[in-house]
Design a protein around this motif. Structure first.
Motif, mmCIF file in Angstrom:
data_model
loop_
_atom_site.group_PDB
_atom_site.id
_atom_site.type_symbol
_atom_site.label_atom_id
_atom_site.label_comp_id
_atom_site.label_asym_id
_atom_site.label_seq_id
_atom_site.Cartn_x
_atom_site.Cartn_y
_atom_site.Cartn_z
ATOM 1 N N LEU A 69 -16.747 21.505 -16.928
ATOM 2 C CA LEU A 69 -17.793 20.645 -17.492
ATOM 3 C C LEU A 69 -17.786 20.713 -19.014
ATOM 4 C CD1 LEU A 69 -20.781 21.331 -15.048
ATOM 5 C CD2 LEU A 69 -19.314 19.313 -15.129
ATOM 6 N N ALA A 70 -17.552 21.910 -19.558
ATOM 7 C CA ALA A 70 -17.473 22.049 -21.017
ATOM 8 C C ALA A 70 -16.272 21.279 -21.566
ATOM 9 C CB ALA A 70 -17.387 23.525 -21.390
ATOM 10 N N GLN A 71 -15.126 21.352 -20.860
ATOM 11 C CA GLN A 71 -13.942 20.609 -21.278
ATOM 12 C C GLN A 71 -14.211 19.116 -21.231
ATOM 13 O OE1 GLN A 71 -10.862 21.842 -22.313
ATOM 14 N NE2 GLN A 71 -10.458 19.702 -22.817
ATOM 15 N N ASN A 72 -14.940 18.680 -20.229
ATOM 16 C CA ASN A 72 -15.297 17.271 -20.127
ATOM 17 C C ASN A 72 -16.202 16.848 -21.287
ATOM 18 O OD1 ASN A 72 -15.260 14.818 -18.319
ATOM 19 N ND2 ASN A 72 -17.474 15.121 -18.464
ATOM 20 N N ALA A 73 -17.147 17.750 -21.677
ATOM 21 C CA ALA A 73 -18.021 17.448 -22.815
ATOM 22 C C ALA A 73 -17.232 17.371 -24.112
ATOM 23 C CB ALA A 73 -19.114 18.507 -22.910
ATOM 24 N N VAL A 74 -16.220 18.247 -24.258
ATOM 25 C CA VAL A 74 -15.376 18.224 -25.467
ATOM 26 C C VAL A 74 -14.645 16.889 -25.586
ATOM 27 C CG1 VAL A 74 -13.296 19.244 -26.505
ATOM 28 C CG2 VAL A 74 -15.122 20.717 -25.628
ATOM 29 N N GLN A 75 -14.150 16.368 -24.462
ATOM 30 C CA GLN A 75 -13.396 15.116 -24.485
ATOM 31 C C GLN A 75 -14.253 13.925 -24.903
ATOM 32 O OE1 GLN A 75 -11.680 14.723 -20.601
ATOM 33 N NE2 GLN A 75 -10.201 16.404 -20.909
ATOM 34 N N HIS A 76 -15.584 14.069 -24.786
ATOM 35 C CA HIS A 76 -16.465 12.943 -25.098
ATOM 36 C C HIS A 76 -17.303 13.187 -26.349
ATOM 37 C CE1 HIS A 76 -15.483 12.226 -20.845
ATOM 38 N NE2 HIS A 76 -15.726 10.944 -21.098
ATOM 39 N N THR A 77 -16.920 14.171 -27.162
ATOM 40 C CA THR A 77 -17.632 14.440 -28.415
ATOM 41 C C THR A 77 -16.626 14.627 -29.543
ATOM 42 O OG1 THR A 77 -17.679 16.808 -27.878
ATOM 43 C CG2 THR A 77 -19.618 15.497 -27.253
ATOM 44 N N GLU A 78 -17.142 14.555 -30.761
ATOM 45 C CA GLU A 78 -16.311 14.729 -31.955
ATOM 46 C C GLU A 78 -16.344 16.186 -32.393
ATOM 47 O OE1 GLU A 78 -14.530 12.289 -33.047
ATOM 48 O OE2 GLU A 78 -15.397 10.781 -31.689
#
Length: 480
Positions: free
Chosen positions: A375-384
């Motif tokens: 989930l953290a990796q997914n959040a990284v992919q959608h943030t700057e």
């Protein structure tokens, strides 16, 4: 060593075996009952005859002690006169004989009283009275022309000391015939009962075994191409339990085949593209070293991506197995701290640990760590770079929750269910990978009997939370 044939055994159908064993038990039981009834009735009839004869003997003894001559009024002591006087006053029953016998210098003499000519003729059977008089027993049975004679004798005392006997006898042929008639009727009724039981057991066994035949037919019709057939379950008996377990087995087989087919379909679908890319680059490979290095780099990158896809697919294939998770008692606070330390190395983001749940829980720590990191990796992919991502955990109200919150573009509510499917991607920016990450997160949550919740608004970020039952250590001990 000779291998044992798998088809050895009886060819008799189960229905016939059930009926046969039932009839065998019934026939043995009824035969035993008939024999016991015959023995009881026969012994009872003989006992009644003996009791009646002994009663006659006691009456004679009483008369012998007090009997007097009607003409003289004196006590009768002469055997002939005694027997003649007593017998003249008796009226024997049918097939009954009363005999007074005594010894004389000329031989054995007797007086006889009987109603039936056949009984009188049978008493004259040569040697009959001599044998009875010589028999040391007080009662017995002798064979005569009129059938078996049940006799009882009483020894009388005479004035001159000669031996005399009062003999009462009963011809038992009629009594035995009556017993046999009752037994014949009972045997006939038993035979009818066996026939009725045979018909009933055939029908009942057929009804009981009907679900078994349905199971057999269903098993014969099932193939790997059609596992949808199920058996209707009625009742709560052993046959219903068999049908229920057979349906459960079919459910497991169908799930296994579905997982297998899905794995093959997913692998062929997702691996086709990198294989095409690798093949295309290899086919166009030239002699330029720089071009070769670039092709090797591209092929290596695609092979690495294929490896990750295969590993993710294998993990999803194992998700339905009972050993996919191995719950153990862990500290939720320590688990949250470990996850926080691991996600900080994923990317340059402002990581915030906003909440830590306190308490002991029983979960698979490695699988939960894998899910939250995904989930953290997914959040990284959608943030700057430098964006804030918050993680946390909580324990209460019978639930344990671990979450990841980002400030990215958010998730369209219409796509919330879709993004957890295999190879699915949201419509927003930042898409990448094979689309298996959230599917793995959902599989881990379901393996813990929980779910993944999504709270999001377009343009305002999203929160992905693992919501699981709070199976604490105290609860686990109480359940055991």
């Amino acid at each position: 060593m000779r291998a044992e044939s798998p088809h050895r055994g009886t060819r008799v159908p189960a229905r016939a075996q059930i009926m046969g064993w039932l009839l065998l038990v019934l026939v043995v039981a009824l035969a035993g009952i008939v024999l016991l009834v015959w023995r009881f009735l026969h012994d009872d009839a003989m006992n009644k005859v003996t009791a009646s004869l002994e009663q006659e003997g006691r009456e004679f003894v009483n008369f012998a002690h007090v009997g007097r001559d009607p003409a003289t009024g004196k006590l009768i002591v002469e055997p002939g006169a005694l027997f003649d006087t007593y017998l003249s006053q008796q009226y024997p029953d049918a097939w009954e004989a009363m005999i007074g016998a005594w010894e004389t210098p000329a031989g054995l003499k007797w007086h006889l009283q009987a109603q039936d000519d056949g009984a009188r003729e049978a008493v004259h059977t040569p040697g009959l009275l001599t044998a009875i008089a010589a028999d040391p027993q007080r009662y017995g049975t002798a064979e005569t022309s009129a059938g078996p004679l049940r006799w009882v004798k009483v020894q009388a005392h005479t004035a001159d000391g000669a031996r005399a006997w009062f003999i009462t006898g009963h011809f038992t042929a009629a009594d035995v015939a009556e017993v046999h008639e009752v037994v014949r009727v009972l045997a006939l009724v038993s035979a009818c009962a066996v026939l009725l039981a045979a018909a009933s057991s055939w029908v009942v066994a057929g009804a009981i075994l009907a679900p078994v035949r349905t199971v057999r037919q269903a098993a014969a019709e099932i193939s790997e191409h059609d596992l949808t057939r199920r058996i209707p379950v009625r009742g709560r008996d052993d046959i219903a339990a068999l049908a229920y377990q057979f349906n459960a087995m079919l459910n497991r087989l169908e799930a296994a085949f579905r997982t297998q087919r899905q794995f093959v379909d997913d692998a062929s679908h997702e691996l086709r593209t990198p294989i095409t890319i690798v093949r295309g680059n290899l086919e166009l490979l030239g002699d330029d070293p720089r071009e070769r290095d670039e092709v090797v780099r591209l092929c290596t990158d695609e092979l690495d991506r294929m490896t990750r896809i295969v590993e993710d697919l294998l993990m999803l294939a194992k998700a339905d197995r009972p050993d996919f998770v191995h719950p153990a008692e862990v500290s939720l606070a320590e688990l949250t701290s470990d996850i926080d330390a691991k996600v900080r190395s994923i990317a340059d983001r402002r990581w915030v640990l906003e909440s830590i749940g306190e308490g002991e829980v029983v979960v698979d720590a490695q699988r939960l760590t894998q899910a939250v990191v995904q989930l953290a990796q997914n959040a990284v992919q959608h943030t700057e770079d430098g964006a804030e991502i918050r993680i946390g955990s909580a324990l209460g109200a019978g639930r344990v929750t671990l979450w990841v919150t980002d400030r990215g573009p958010g998730v369209d509510p219409a796509e919330v269910e879709q993004i957890f499917a295999r190879f699915a991607h949201g419509s927003g920016p930042g898409r990448g990978g094979a689309g298996l990450g959230l599917a793995i997160v959902a599989a881990i949550a379901e393996a813990h009997h929980g779910r993944v919740r999504v709270l999001s608004e377009l343009g305002a970020g999203a929160t992905f939370a693992l919501d699981l039952p709070a199976t604490t250590a105290h609860t686990e001990e109480a359940s055991t």
